[in-house]
Design a protein around this motif. Structure first.
Motif, PDB file in Angstrom:
ATOM      1  N   UNK A  39       0.844  -1.203   0.000  1.00 55.09           N
ATOM      2  CA  UNK A  39       0.000   0.000   0.000  1.00 55.09           C
ATOM      3  C   UNK A  39       0.874   1.245   0.000  1.00 55.09           C
ATOM      4  N   UNK A  40       1.919   1.221   0.803  1.00 58.65           N
ATOM      5  CA  UNK A  40       2.864   2.322   0.806  1.00 58.65           C
ATOM      6  C   UNK A  40       2.972   3.015   2.147  1.00 58.65           C
ATOM      7  N   UNK A  99      -8.249  10.840  -8.314  1.00 54.36           N
ATOM      8  CA  UNK A  99      -7.614  10.462  -9.573  1.00 54.36           C
ATOM      9  C   UNK A  99      -8.279   9.255 -10.239  1.00 54.36           C
ATOM     10  N   UNK A 100      -9.328   8.727  -9.612  1.00 49.00           N
ATOM     11  CA  UNK A 100     -10.058   7.590 -10.186  1.00 49.00           C
ATOM     12  C   UNK A 100     -11.491   7.995 -10.491  1.00 49.00           C
ATOM     13  N   UNK A 142      -0.168   5.655 -10.358  1.00 45.94           N
ATOM     14  CA  UNK A 142      -0.533   6.095  -9.017  1.00 45.94           C
ATOM     15  C   UNK A 142       0.140   7.438  -8.777  1.00 45.94           C
ATOM     16  N   UNK A 143      -0.644   8.492  -8.535  1.00 40.74           N
ATOM     17  CA  UNK A 143      -0.082   9.841  -8.390  1.00 40.74           C
ATOM     18  C   UNK A 143       0.976   9.924  -7.295  1.00 40.74           C
ATOM     19  N   UNK A 144       2.039  10.644  -7.617  1.00 40.91           N
ATOM     20  CA  UNK A 144       3.090  10.873  -6.638  1.00 40.91           C
ATOM     21  C   UNK A 144       4.075   9.726  -6.509  1.00 40.91           C
ATOM     22  N   UNK A 145       3.836   8.640  -7.225  1.00 37.77           N
ATOM     23  CA  UNK A 145       4.736   7.495  -7.177  1.00 37.77           C
ATOM     24  C   UNK A 145       5.088   7.092  -8.600  1.00 37.77           C
ATOM     25  N   UNK A 146       6.274   6.586  -8.766  1.00 38.99           N
ATOM     26  CA  UNK A 146       6.725   6.159 -10.086  1.00 38.99           C
ATOM     27  C   UNK A 146       6.354   4.695 -10.300  1.00 38.99           C
ATOM     28  N   UNK A 147       5.054   4.431 -10.246  1.00 41.79           N
ATOM     29  CA  UNK A 147       4.599   3.052 -10.373  1.00 41.79           C
ATOM     30  C   UNK A 147       3.245   2.999 -11.067  1.00 41.79           C
TER      31      UNK A 147
END
Length: 169
Positions: free
Chosen positions: A35-36, A87-88, A155-160
């Protein structure tokens, strides 16, 4: 406030009183890996997260992530619920459990109840689930819930990139 009950579980709105549990869950290995890191370093951070995110969602949307407890002894074991992300396009279902409660069917039981609640009580026709591409246990659960892979999204803010699954419209 209890929102849902299943055979083995009760799902209720989170309050600041559950900050210790939320701190533990959000710093568990599975949460951090799949999840992070949400920057929850203290119990007070967890309390603020509940107040500024979870409780705010109840007010703004009428739903959010719910505390999952065992019905028999009311021990908190995880969270499951609905999240509205800007964002969804659609609301997504989410779930996370302490490691010692994984593999016991609690996630499926609670997520099934949340999906039914979303459809029948909230009138949602389409619900999505987002998941890290390497989180195979959650992908299997999402598929068991009857959701189908739809697309890959950033996914915003992440490079994934994450997988998006959805229920039938």
């Amino acid at each position: 406030m209890t929102v849902l009950k299943t055979e083995r579980l009760s799902l209720s709105e989170l309050t600041g009183e559950e900050a210790g549990f939320v701190f533990r869950l959000m710093n568990s290995k599975g949460w951090l890996q799949y999840i992070g890191d949400r920057g929850i370093r203290t119990i007070e951070d967890a309390r603020q997260y509940i107040l500024n995110n979870t409780m705010k969602s109840y007010t703004e949307h009428g739903y959010g992530m719910y505390l999952v407890r065992t019905e028999q002894d009311q021990v908190p074991i995880g969270m499951c619920g609905l999240v509205r992300r800007n964002f969804l396009e659609y609301t997504d279902i989410g779930f996370a459990f302490l490691p010692e409660y994984n593999g016991k069917g609690y996630a499926f039981e609670s997520a099934s109840a949340v999906l039914q609640y979303a459809r029948e009580s909230l009138g949602m026709k389409k619900i999505i689930a987002i998941v890290n591409h390497d989180n195979q246990p959650s992908i299997r659960l999402i598929e068991k819930l009857g959701m189908q892979f739809e697309k890959t999204v950033p996914f915003p803010g992440e490079d994934t990139q994450i997988f998006q699954f959805s229920t039938a419209d």
